[in-house]
Design an enzyme around this catalytic site. Sequence first.
Site, PDB file in Angstrom:
ATOM      1  N   LEU A 229       0.843  -1.205   0.000  1.00  0.00           N
ATOM      2  CA  LEU A 229       0.000   0.000   0.000  1.00  0.00           C
ATOM      3  C   LEU A 229       0.871   1.246   0.000  1.00  0.00           C
ATOM      4  CD1 LEU A 229      -2.679   1.588   0.375  1.00  0.00           C
ATOM      5  CD2 LEU A 229      -2.486   1.135   2.841  1.00  0.00           C
TER       6      LEU A 229
ATOM      7  N   GLY B 121       1.104   9.720   9.238  1.00  0.00           N
ATOM      8  CA  GLY B 121       1.212   8.282   9.054  1.00  0.00           C
ATOM      9  C   GLY B 121       0.179   7.393   9.693  1.00  0.00           C
TER      10      GLY B 121
ATOM     11  N   SER C  44       6.794  17.124   3.720  1.00  0.00           N
ATOM     12  CA  SER C  44       6.924  17.828   4.993  1.00  0.00           C
ATOM     13  C   SER C  44       7.970  17.151   5.873  1.00  0.00           C
ATOM     14  CB  SER C  44       5.577  17.854   5.723  1.00  0.00           C
ATOM     15  OG  SER C  44       5.741  18.225   7.076  1.00  0.00           O
TER      16      SER C  44
ATOM     17  N   GLU D  18       8.588  17.880   9.009  1.00  0.00           N
ATOM     18  CA  GLU D  18       7.998  17.642  10.324  1.00  0.00           C
ATOM     19  C   GLU D  18       7.185  16.348  10.327  1.00  0.00           C
ATOM     20  OE1 GLU D  18       7.625  19.705  13.341  1.00  0.00           O
ATOM     21  OE2 GLU D  18       9.400  20.788  12.676  1.00  0.00           O
ATOM     22  N   GLN D  19       6.380  16.135   9.287  1.00  0.00           N
ATOM     23  CA  GLN D  19       5.579  14.919   9.214  1.00  0.00           C
ATOM     24  C   GLN D  19       6.460  13.690   9.029  1.00  0.00           C
ATOM     25  OE1 GLN D  19       2.768  15.774   6.058  1.00  0.00           O
ATOM     26  NE2 GLN D  19       1.336  16.781   7.458  1.00  0.00           N
TER      27      GLN D  19
ATOM     28  N   CYS E  39     -13.574  27.817   6.470  1.00  0.00           N
ATOM     29  CA  CYS E  39     -13.699  26.557   5.737  1.00  0.00           C
ATOM     30  C   CYS E  39     -14.948  25.796   6.173  1.00  0.00           C
ATOM     31  CB  CYS E  39     -12.455  25.701   5.950  1.00  0.00           C
ATOM     32  SG  CYS E  39     -11.010  26.260   5.019  1.00  0.00           S
TER      33      CYS E  39
END
Length: 394
Positions: A174, A182, A202, A204-205, A364
């Site tokens: 996948l 994550g 990113s 940071e991610q 939003c």
Amino acid sequence: MFNAIGEKLEEKAMINFLQRFDANPFKVKFQDNEYIIGEGTPSFTVNMKEPIPVSKLMSSTSIALGEAYMDGTLDIEGDLYDALNHFLGQMDQFATTGDVLNKLTHNPLTKKHQAEEVQSHYDIGNDFYSLWLDDTMQYSCAYFEHPTDTLYEAQMHKIDRILKKLYLKEGLRLLDIGCGWGFLLIEAAKKYKIKGTGITLSHEQYEKFQQRIKDNHLEDYLEVRLMDYRDLPKSGLEFDRVVSVGMVEHVGRQNYQLFNDCVDSVLVKGGVFLLHFISGMDEKPGDAWMSKYIFPGGMLPSLREMVADMTEDNFHVLDVENLRNHYNLTLLAWDKNFRAQLPKIRETFDERFIRMWDLYLNGCAAAFYNGMMDLHQILATKGINNDLPITRWY
């Protein structure tokens, strides 16, 4: 004397401009005067320290009002979300000149520039996002199976629904394009024992996801890469399933076909592809204030153009689902958390940033409520796959 007269003229001119938003009554208060727009009892009040020049409102109503709120020149007495619902429900009355939109939306689509745009939003800091996201650290639309669901429960429902749509089995490979922190892949590995790869721009991610893999002892199942989707065709990677949640909005309208081509390049024949994205009703550039302050380079695909581009790669669409109202609820939950954490947020960020972020979340939420944006999930197969259930098994 001259300045006072000039300010009164600007005040009158601003009120004349605001008369176009008269669907529901509201009050506008200046230092010495107040006005009622529309008929009936006002549901909220716009407090103005000084008038906004009509030239700015005509150049971009969205930027002019948004910047005035960020700067504290404009404040809302009443509920900010209700006020934004009022204005965004009459979005056709907003003005935006072509040159403003061109400058904001015709950005370079190079890998370097798009990485910088993504990082400008997602690399604000893991500590910041962890304050108001739920424990799953998912920054995308949740799925509220019940009105009483907590944000955490709704995010778990979303992940469960996506994983069921992908029809996962042990050992399947996948790919998650734009994997965030994550959590989707972590749940897929735990529940289905898949082999997962996440890619993100990113830093940071990337670092947070790496740590989560170690913390969950999933090194044999998952990996994360700092990688542009455009590098997939030459990566040598191959997958049975591909998912992308809230990422394609960042690639630019010119690259929608390229994005699908890249998915096609790594997905096996008969493989399943789920695309989760914020969509617009048509192919307009989008909101100027949002492009300037929140998502530089962001562009909302329409459902029809995304389906058309997928068809070019022989993707067969199995299902399309609209989660618009779920995103409205998600954003309101985020904003509630955000406001609850203001003392901690103020330790790092100034008031202008805080007002900008509060405006973004509420704006939003109002945009989804008013149907200015939708949230679509498209489920497709690469070519024909007759082995999948013929009912909506999820």
